[in-house]
Design a protein around this motif. Sequence first.
Motif, PDB file in Angstrom:
ATOM      1  N   CYS A  31       0.861  -1.187   0.000  1.00 36.33           N
ATOM      2  CA  CYS A  31       0.000   0.000   0.000  1.00 36.33           C
ATOM      3  C   CYS A  31       0.905   1.248   0.000  1.00 36.33           C
ATOM      4  N   THR A  83      11.720  -1.255 -14.790  1.00 31.84           N
ATOM      5  CA  THR A  83      11.938  -2.244 -15.855  1.00 31.84           C
ATOM      6  C   THR A  83      12.610  -1.604 -17.063  1.00 31.84           C
ATOM      7  N   TYR A 336       5.786 -13.496  -2.400  1.00 28.22           N
ATOM      8  CA  TYR A 336       6.905 -13.072  -3.264  1.00 28.22           C
ATOM      9  C   TYR A 336       8.088 -13.997  -3.053  1.00 28.22           C
TER      10      TYR A 336
HETATM   11  N1  T4K Z   1      13.167  -5.755 -10.116  1.00 27.41           N
HETATM   12  C1  T4K Z   1      12.609  -6.175  -8.969  1.00 27.41           C
HETATM   13  C2  T4K Z   1      13.408  -7.013  -8.049  1.00 27.41           C
HETATM   14  C3  T4K Z   1      11.298  -5.792  -8.647  1.00 27.41           C
HETATM   15  O1  T4K Z   1      10.730  -6.230  -7.505  1.00 27.41           O
HETATM   16  C4  T4K Z   1      10.596  -4.959  -9.543  1.00 27.41           C
HETATM   17  C5  T4K Z   1       9.228  -4.567  -9.248  1.00 27.41           C
HETATM   18  C6  T4K Z   1      11.238  -4.536 -10.715  1.00 27.41           C
HETATM   19  C7  T4K Z   1      12.542  -4.955 -10.976  1.00 27.41           C
HETATM   20  C8  T4K Z   1      10.578  -3.661 -11.734  1.00 27.41           C
HETATM   21  O2  T4K Z   1      10.309  -2.341 -11.254  1.00 27.41           O
HETATM   22  P1  T4K Z   1       9.074  -1.511 -11.904  1.00 27.41           P
HETATM   23  O3  T4K Z   1       9.143  -1.632 -13.399  1.00 27.41           O
HETATM   24  O4  T4K Z   1       7.794  -2.097 -11.357  1.00 27.41           O
HETATM   25  O5  T4K Z   1       9.316  -0.115 -11.428  1.00 27.41           O
HETATM   26  C9  T4K Z   1       4.444  -5.331  -7.710  1.00 27.41           C
HETATM   27  C10 T4K Z   1       4.949  -4.096  -8.427  1.00 27.41           C
HETATM   28  O6  T4K Z   1       4.125  -3.786  -9.550  1.00 27.41           O
HETATM   29  C11 T4K Z   1       6.375  -4.205  -8.879  1.00 27.41           C
HETATM   30  O7  T4K Z   1       6.830  -2.887  -9.078  1.00 27.41           O
HETATM   31  C12 T4K Z   1       7.264  -4.839  -7.815  1.00 27.41           C
HETATM   32  N2  T4K Z   1       8.593  -5.072  -8.276  1.00 27.41           N
HETATM   33  C13 T4K Z   1       6.657  -6.160  -7.373  1.00 27.41           C
HETATM   34  C14 T4K Z   1       7.480  -6.814  -6.297  1.00 27.41           C
HETATM   35  O8  T4K Z   1       5.374  -5.913  -6.847  1.00 27.41           O
HETATM   36  P2  T4K Z   1       2.622  -7.105  -8.306  1.00 27.41           P
HETATM   37  O9  T4K Z   1       2.345  -7.895  -9.524  1.00 27.41           O
HETATM   38  O10 T4K Z   1       2.808  -7.815  -7.040  1.00 27.41           O
HETATM   39  O11 T4K Z   1       1.589  -5.894  -8.175  1.00 27.41           O
HETATM   40  P3  T4K Z   1       0.116  -5.866  -7.599  1.00 27.41           P
HETATM   41  O12 T4K Z   1      -0.736  -5.109  -8.540  1.00 27.41           O
HETATM   42  O13 T4K Z   1      -0.313  -7.246  -7.230  1.00 27.41           O
HETATM   43  O14 T4K Z   1       0.255  -4.969  -6.291  1.00 27.41           O
HETATM   44  C15 T4K Z   1       1.026  -5.389  -5.189  1.00 27.41           C
HETATM   45  C16 T4K Z   1       0.338  -4.999  -3.908  1.00 27.41           C
HETATM   46  O15 T4K Z   1       0.334  -3.601  -3.747  1.00 27.41           O
HETATM   47  C17 T4K Z   1      -1.099  -5.444  -3.786  1.00 27.41           C
HETATM   48  O16 T4K Z   1      -1.251  -5.966  -2.484  1.00 27.41           O
HETATM   49  C18 T4K Z   1      -1.913  -4.175  -3.958  1.00 27.41           C
HETATM   50  C19 T4K Z   1      -0.972  -3.081  -3.496  1.00 27.41           C
HETATM   51  N3  T4K Z   1      -1.129  -1.819  -4.229  1.00 27.41           N
HETATM   52  C20 T4K Z   1      -0.658  -1.748  -5.507  1.00 27.41           C
HETATM   53  C21 T4K Z   1      -0.756  -0.588  -6.210  1.00 27.41           C
HETATM   54  C22 T4K Z   1      -0.241  -0.516  -7.624  1.00 27.41           C
HETATM   55  C23 T4K Z   1      -1.731  -0.737  -3.624  1.00 27.41           C
HETATM   56  O17 T4K Z   1      -2.173  -0.839  -2.463  1.00 27.41           O
HETATM   57  N4  T4K Z   1      -1.806   0.444  -4.319  1.00 27.41           N
HETATM   58  C24 T4K Z   1      -1.330   0.583  -5.586  1.00 27.41           C
HETATM   59  O18 T4K Z   1      -1.393   1.676  -6.166  1.00 27.41           O
HETATM   60  O19 T4K Z   1       3.978  -6.273  -8.626  1.00 27.41           O
END
Ligand code: T4K
Length: 404
Positions: A31, A83, A336
């Motif tokens: 969050c 990314t 994760y």
């Molecule tokens: N390398 C590593 C090691 C990384 O962990 C990441 C990104 C990258 C490279 C690439 O960086 P970016 O291109 O993303 O800048 C999430 C993130 O989207 C991602 O940035 C992050 N790592 C990864 C570990 O986590 P998901 O697929 O788990 O996202 P999602 O939509 O399931 O959201 C995660 C949690 O956050 C949920 O519990 C909901 C919450 N959330 C999410 C958003 C977007 C909120 O509460 N509010 C929000 O606005 O990837």
Amino acid sequence: MFVNKNEKSSKKELAIFGARPLYSEPLHVGCPNIGNKDVLFERLNDILERKWLTNNGKYVQEFESGIQVITGAKHCIAMTNGTIALEILIRATGLTGEVIVPSFTFAATPHALQWQGITPIFCDLDPATHNIDEKKIEELITPKTSGIIGVHIWGRPCNTKQLSSIAEKHNLKLIYDAAHAFGCSLNGKMIGNFGEAEIFSFHATKFLNAFEGGAVVTNNSELAEKIRLMKNFGFGPGFDNVVHVGTNGKMTEVSAAMGITSLESMNDFIAVNKKNYEFYQRGLAGISGVKLLSYSENDKNNYQYVILEIDAALAGLSRDVLIKILHADNILARRYFHPGCHRIEPYKSSSPNTYLRLTETEALTRKVLCLPTGTAVSEIDISRICDQIRLAVDCSEDIKRSMY
Ligand code: T4K
């Protein structure tokens, strides 16, 4: 709207604790932390008034300077997201053929290679650190290997000394995916100063966000210059002057305004995360089979990740059962980085037997769990989460005892 994918099985677990979930609204991992809204709105207004929305505007430059000051690195190039920053860095450093990466990372790390026709070669992890096991790297080097990407998982730095010496010995490029590690240090040196360059992510879920955002940070002026060209279509000075192949990786002014506003509250965010981490430490103490990952007290950490390892044999329940119990209460803990990048496409199909040599990654991806933290999570939330975990483990013990 939140949809509980495990609704059926969750109902069973709900019966253990009562009919209603603990939280009516989901408590998320990731969050976002939001800084001073009034100041942000002033900046947004200024952007609209000035009518300069992107293309290396004043706020992007200010954000880059802020990152340079914090990391102490010579150059920061802000980008659309982590990314794109990684993809551009990979291209700018001239990586080709095969590159060694950990499998225990977010999909973005290997995808940034694969996207450019480079094959990620997955290396196992060190169970003590969750980072790439540098002792297993050399056996993966072939004539096609051009580099290594270390990932500072959970913001805990890789063994940079060992990685540098392997890279030097085999004449390989070494870069870091430091998406988790902004504000962290190793032996007093800030992350951002290791390898040829490092990338950060400022995604909404990171402790410091720019809505979406990323950056390459480096002390190599030539590399920095190349990356600046590449993230802006290869445009050199003046008008209509394309001097290099490039793409569009530019950060917008709105993102930079959010990034600067976040930077101003960075120390507060870290303080909250640290306090939360300590609450978790106290709340989870002594629960059998539940280990909380620690951070080095000698270095700077952002404490953004509260990571558990669940030993099913000791806890009497698996990580996946525990997740179902927490999800039934709307505590949306995450697995994760399950199931490990070697088990996602296209890598699973192109190299189906990789799992045989990634024994530590296989084991960790079955037991790791990430809990909510950040400014949206209170001490009471943490105490409830810890109580639920303790209760689940106690119940499992009772069930086991009643069976014998
Ligand atoms: N390398 C590593 C090691 C990384 O962990 C990441 C990104 C990258 C490279 C690439 O960086 P970016 O291109 O993303 O800048 C999430 C993130 O989207 C991602 O940035 C992050 N790592 C990864 C570990 O986590 P998901 O697929 O788990 O996202 P999602 O939509 O399931 O959201 C995660 C949690 O956050 C949920 O519990 C909901 C919450 N959330 C999410 C958003 C977007 C909120 O509460 N509010 C929000 O606005 O990837």
